[in-house]
Scaffold this motif. Sequence first.
Motif, PDB file in Angstrom:
ATOM      1  N   MET A   1      40.560  39.089  36.124  1.00  0.00           N
ATOM      2  CA  MET A   1      41.858  39.035  37.043  1.00  0.00           C
ATOM      3  C   MET A   1      41.001  38.708  38.566  1.00  0.00           C
ATOM      4  SD  MET A   1      44.264  42.638  38.414  1.00  0.00           S
ATOM      5  CE  MET A   1      43.796  43.906  36.888  1.00  0.00           C
ATOM      6  N   ASP A   2      41.797  37.835  39.098  1.00  0.00           N
ATOM      7  CA  ASP A   2      41.155  37.373  40.547  1.00  0.00           C
ATOM      8  C   ASP A   2      41.317  39.134  42.119  1.00  0.00           C
ATOM      9  OD1 ASP A   2      43.948  37.749  40.798  1.00  0.00           O
ATOM     10  OD2 ASP A   2      44.095  35.405  42.139  1.00  0.00           O
ATOM     11  N   ARG A   5      44.664  39.509  42.925  1.00  0.00           N
ATOM     12  CA  ARG A   5      45.986  40.848  41.989  1.00  0.00           C
ATOM     13  C   ARG A   5      45.628  41.748  42.189  1.00  0.00           C
ATOM     14  NH1 ARG A   5      48.062  38.141  37.312  1.00  0.00           N
ATOM     15  NH2 ARG A   5      50.466  39.075  37.814  1.00  0.00           N
ATOM     16  N   ARG A   6      44.315  41.895  42.017  1.00  0.00           N
ATOM     17  CA  ARG A   6      43.766  43.685  42.022  1.00  0.00           C
ATOM     18  C   ARG A   6      43.567  44.151  43.352  1.00  0.00           C
ATOM     19  NH1 ARG A   6      36.846  43.974  42.057  1.00  0.00           N
ATOM     20  NH2 ARG A   6      37.736  44.096  44.472  1.00  0.00           N
ATOM     21  N   ASN A   7      43.570  43.371  44.971  1.00  0.00           N
ATOM     22  CA  ASN A   7      43.801  44.070  45.541  1.00  0.00           C
ATOM     23  C   ASN A   7      45.400  44.433  45.707  1.00  0.00           C
ATOM     24  OD1 ASN A   7      41.095  44.138  46.675  1.00  0.00           O
ATOM     25  ND2 ASN A   7      41.563  42.369  47.984  1.00  0.00           N
ATOM     26  N   LEU A   8      46.794  44.041  44.880  1.00  0.00           N
ATOM     27  CA  LEU A   8      47.988  43.839  44.895  1.00  0.00           C
ATOM     28  C   LEU A   8      48.164  45.013  44.669  1.00  0.00           C
ATOM     29  CD1 LEU A   8      50.769  43.319  46.132  1.00  0.00           C
ATOM     30  CD2 LEU A   8      50.705  41.954  43.907  1.00  0.00           C
ATOM     31  N   LEU A   9      47.385  45.512  43.416  1.00  0.00           N
ATOM     32  CA  LEU A   9      48.147  46.428  42.004  1.00  0.00           C
ATOM     33  C   LEU A   9      46.661  47.653  43.187  1.00  0.00           C
ATOM     34  CD1 LEU A   9      46.664  44.637  38.569  1.00  0.00           C
ATOM     35  CD2 LEU A   9      49.204  45.815  40.049  1.00  0.00           C
ATOM     36  N   ILE A  10      46.298  47.960  43.421  1.00  0.00           N
ATOM     37  CA  ILE A  10      45.429  48.466  44.058  1.00  0.00           C
ATOM     38  C   ILE A  10      46.002  49.222  45.247  1.00  0.00           C
ATOM     39  CG2 ILE A  10      43.614  49.705  45.580  1.00  0.00           C
ATOM     40  CD1 ILE A  10      41.603  48.234  43.530  1.00  0.00           C
ATOM     41  N   SER A  11      46.982  48.213  45.840  1.00  0.00           N
ATOM     42  CA  SER A  11      47.475  48.759  46.894  1.00  0.00           C
ATOM     43  C   SER A  11      49.127  49.274  46.521  1.00  0.00           C
ATOM     44  CB  SER A  11      48.395  47.240  47.632  1.00  0.00           C
ATOM     45  OG  SER A  11      46.828  46.604  48.830  1.00  0.00           O
ATOM     46  N   ILE A  12      49.397  48.887  45.336  1.00  0.00           N
ATOM     47  CA  ILE A  12      50.850  49.415  44.742  1.00  0.00           C
ATOM     48  C   ILE A  12      50.493  50.852  43.688  1.00  0.00           C
ATOM     49  CG2 ILE A  12      52.393  49.396  42.724  1.00  0.00           C
ATOM     50  CD1 ILE A  12      52.329  45.883  43.157  1.00  0.00           C
ATOM     51  N   ALA A  13      49.111  51.232  43.733  1.00  0.00           N
ATOM     52  CA  ALA A  13      48.664  52.153  42.800  1.00  0.00           C
ATOM     53  C   ALA A  13      48.520  53.477  44.024  1.00  0.00           C
ATOM     54  CB  ALA A  13      47.021  52.088  42.028  1.00  0.00           C
TER      55      ALA A  13
END
Length: 186
Positions: A1-2, A5-13
Amino acid sequence: MDASRRNLLISIAVVLAVLQFLIVPWFAAQAAARERLQVLTARLVRSEAVLANKKLIQDTERALSAAAAQTLDRFPRVANVDAFRLEAQPKVIAVGAANGLTVSNFSWLIDGKVEGSGLQFARARVQWSGPVRALAAAQAQLETGFPNVFVREVGVAGPGGGPGITSADIPATLTLVVDLYFRGAP
């Protein structure tokens, strides 16, 4: 995972956590405060209506108190139940005698109280013998002449103890169970 994408998932969380732990409880608190405000507003409206109708409410209360006092006046105030019985018994017997009847039984059964009314009663069994016409007249006179007497039970027996009464002049026996109501001493 790049990384993006990981920053996007953390932001969504983080956004979901903020929604779950801050926004949702805040909305619930707002709804509860709104309900409390509606209840208080309804109470205020009722209080304003009571104040606006204060004179009418007081007038109605005075009228009800006067009506209740007038109703209670029909029941004698009694300090001594035994003295009340001694006074009432000859009066009840006299109703039968005035109609040409003979008293074959008069007995006091029980005393009681009517909860929440301030009234008490003495229950008696009265048994008169004579013509049916006179028995009916005596019962009517007892019920209309004594506003504090209430008939609980009525029994009529014709000749031989049976119920077969075919004429108003046939001798019969009338048994009444009556309650004599009164107010106790203050």
